[in-house]
Enzyme design. Sequence first.
Site, PDB file in Angstrom:
ATOM      1  N   LYS A 128       1.251   2.811 -11.298  1.00 38.12           N
ATOM      2  CA  LYS A 128       0.048   2.059 -10.906  1.00 38.12           C
ATOM      3  C   LYS A 128      -0.392   1.108 -12.035  1.00 38.12           C
ATOM      4  CE  LYS A 128      -0.555   3.863  -6.759  1.00 38.12           C
ATOM      5  NZ  LYS A 128      -0.283   3.070  -5.542  1.00 38.12           N
TER       6      LYS A 128
ATOM      7  N   ASN B 151       0.810  -1.215   0.000  1.00 42.07           N
ATOM      8  CA  ASN B 151       0.000   0.000   0.000  1.00 42.07           C
ATOM      9  C   ASN B 151       0.849   1.275   0.000  1.00 42.07           C
ATOM     10  OD1 ASN B 151      -2.604   1.569   0.809  1.00 42.07           O
ATOM     11  ND2 ASN B 151      -1.130   2.021   2.442  1.00 42.07           N
TER      12      ASN B 151
ATOM     13  N   TYR C   2       3.090   8.615 -11.608  1.00 37.41           N
ATOM     14  CA  TYR C   2       2.237   7.906 -10.645  1.00 37.41           C
ATOM     15  C   TYR C   2       1.345   6.912 -11.392  1.00 37.41           C
ATOM     16  CZ  TYR C   2      -1.379   7.393  -7.013  1.00 37.41           C
ATOM     17  OH  TYR C   2      -2.278   6.904  -6.095  1.00 37.41           O
TER      18      TYR C   2
HETATM   19  P1  NAD Z   1      -0.890   8.619   2.746  1.00 36.09           P
HETATM   20  O1  NAD Z   1       0.118   9.596   2.284  1.00 36.09           O
HETATM   21  O2  NAD Z   1      -1.763   8.940   3.909  1.00 36.09           O
HETATM   22  O3  NAD Z   1      -0.220   7.193   3.042  1.00 36.09           O
HETATM   23  C1  NAD Z   1       0.917   6.717   2.371  1.00 36.09           C
HETATM   24  C2  NAD Z   1       1.826   6.076   3.411  1.00 36.09           C
HETATM   25  O4  NAD Z   1       2.909   5.454   2.724  1.00 36.09           O
HETATM   26  C3  NAD Z   1       2.436   7.110   4.381  1.00 36.09           C
HETATM   27  O5  NAD Z   1       2.279   6.645   5.706  1.00 36.09           O
HETATM   28  C4  NAD Z   1       3.908   7.154   3.975  1.00 36.09           C
HETATM   29  O6  NAD Z   1       4.787   7.445   5.057  1.00 36.09           O
HETATM   30  C5  NAD Z   1       4.114   5.749   3.433  1.00 36.09           C
HETATM   31  N1  NAD Z   1       5.236   5.643   2.501  1.00 36.09           N
HETATM   32  C6  NAD Z   1       5.488   6.433   1.420  1.00 36.09           C
HETATM   33  N2  NAD Z   1       6.620   6.041   0.825  1.00 36.09           N
HETATM   34  C7  NAD Z   1       7.089   4.981   1.524  1.00 36.09           C
HETATM   35  C8  NAD Z   1       8.218   4.132   1.390  1.00 36.09           C
HETATM   36  N3  NAD Z   1       9.140   4.323   0.428  1.00 36.09           N
HETATM   37  N4  NAD Z   1       8.386   3.136   2.268  1.00 36.09           N
HETATM   38  C9  NAD Z   1       7.491   2.946   3.257  1.00 36.09           C
HETATM   39  N5  NAD Z   1       6.416   3.712   3.461  1.00 36.09           N
HETATM   40  C10 NAD Z   1       6.213   4.713   2.590  1.00 36.09           C
HETATM   41  O7  NAD Z   1      -1.792   8.351   1.454  1.00 36.09           O
HETATM   42  P2  NAD Z   1      -2.904   7.251   1.133  1.00 36.09           P
HETATM   43  O8  NAD Z   1      -3.889   7.928   0.298  1.00 36.09           O
HETATM   44  O9  NAD Z   1      -3.340   6.511   2.341  1.00 36.09           O
HETATM   45  O10 NAD Z   1      -2.066   6.273   0.179  1.00 36.09           O
HETATM   46  C11 NAD Z   1      -2.047   4.869   0.325  1.00 36.09           C
HETATM   47  C12 NAD Z   1      -2.057   4.226  -1.048  1.00 36.09           C
HETATM   48  O11 NAD Z   1      -3.300   4.527  -1.689  1.00 36.09           O
HETATM   49  C13 NAD Z   1      -0.960   4.720  -1.993  1.00 36.09           C
HETATM   50  O12 NAD Z   1      -0.407   3.620  -2.678  1.00 36.09           O
HETATM   51  C14 NAD Z   1      -1.718   5.614  -2.956  1.00 36.09           C
HETATM   52  O13 NAD Z   1      -1.090   5.674  -4.205  1.00 36.09           O
HETATM   53  C15 NAD Z   1      -3.042   4.915  -3.020  1.00 36.09           C
HETATM   54  N6  NAD Z   1      -4.151   5.731  -3.520  1.00 36.09           N
HETATM   55  C16 NAD Z   1      -4.548   6.851  -2.841  1.00 36.09           C
HETATM   56  C17 NAD Z   1      -5.598   7.617  -3.343  1.00 36.09           C
HETATM   57  C18 NAD Z   1      -6.073   8.863  -2.642  1.00 36.09           C
HETATM   58  O14 NAD Z   1      -6.861   9.629  -3.229  1.00 36.09           O
HETATM   59  N7  NAD Z   1      -5.677   9.122  -1.416  1.00 36.09           N
HETATM   60  C19 NAD Z   1      -6.240   7.232  -4.528  1.00 36.09           C
HETATM   61  C20 NAD Z   1      -5.816   6.076  -5.178  1.00 36.09           C
HETATM   62  C21 NAD Z   1      -4.772   5.335  -4.660  1.00 36.09           C
END
Ligand code: NAD
Length: 250
Positions: free
Chosen positions: A160, A89, A156
């Site tokens: 994905k 994730n 990005y």
């Molecule tokens: P977020 O920023 O709250 O969480 C991401 C987490 O990943 C953070 O805790 C960060 O510290 C951690 N992280 C980042 N790089 C890292 C690394 N190299 N090693 C270990 N940890 C790392 O954002 P989120 O929205 O909860 O994102 C979670 C996932 O959901 C991501 O893969 C994101 O691409 C995906 N996503 C999010 C959305 C959205 O709108 N928020 C939409 C589609 C997909």
Amino acid sequence: MQFENKVVLVTGSGSGIGEATVLHFAKEGADVVIVDYNEGNARKVAEKVKEFGKRVLVIKTDVSKDVEARTAIEKTINEFGRLDVLVNNAGIAREGLLIDGTIMNHFDEVLSVNLRGAVLMTSLATPYLIKSKGAVVNTSSIVTKSLNSLRGFPCYGIAKAGLDHFTREAAYELAPSGVRVNAVSPGPVNTNMAINCNLDVDASKIAETTALKKCALPEEVANVIVFLASDKASSVTGSSYALDNGISLM
Ligand code: NAD
């Protein structure tokens, strides 16, 4: 309590979707491993997990680094002796365009976390997942199907799209071993990432871009991740589950 006596590792679980996911798995009886490079946030989530009376391990890890990823899997096995579910994730989003050459500024960084990190963690976890006949869930994004969900972040989306392809390759390769591999593809979710990606737009405006006129909550994505990892999804593998409030219909 569908995950009693199971061990679940979630990367990027220091906040947002990952945090909601470890809490949901713990509520369902799992012992959980919180893997994040933000150790402070990870420890705060661990305190919340303890309220469910489950064991929790925090491992500060950058999933794009080979040695750190290997250590995360080794520490998990040393502590719990097994691994049943891996949720890839962790993710970052960085802007970039072709027109001004900025597309290359963060290309390697974004691909190494969002794509390479997931492949690396899965590869290291595979022997243990085969033993437990476990499951992998990858957090992808609906941007691979609908550019409406995120404009100006091509690296990005490329990462994905690669993750979706990896999901299918891994699902096919590991099916004979009884390991299922799926992805969830959210549209906008109310987390730090969504807010950071739309610096000039407030959260209610992001919601306006979806058919249902709302952002998903992290807990709603966690519901789908937990379902895909559970026995209730025993016939589901190689899929990418859209959870996008209908943004791909627009
Ligand atoms: P977020 O920023 O709250 O969480 C991401 C987490 O990943 C953070 O805790 C960060 O510290 C951690 N992280 C980042 N790089 C890292 C690394 N190299 N090693 C270990 N940890 C790392 O954002 P989120 O929205 O909860 O994102 C979670 C996932 O959901 C991501 O893969 C994101 O691409 C995906 N996503 C999010 C959305 C959205 O709108 N928020 C939409 C589609 C997909």
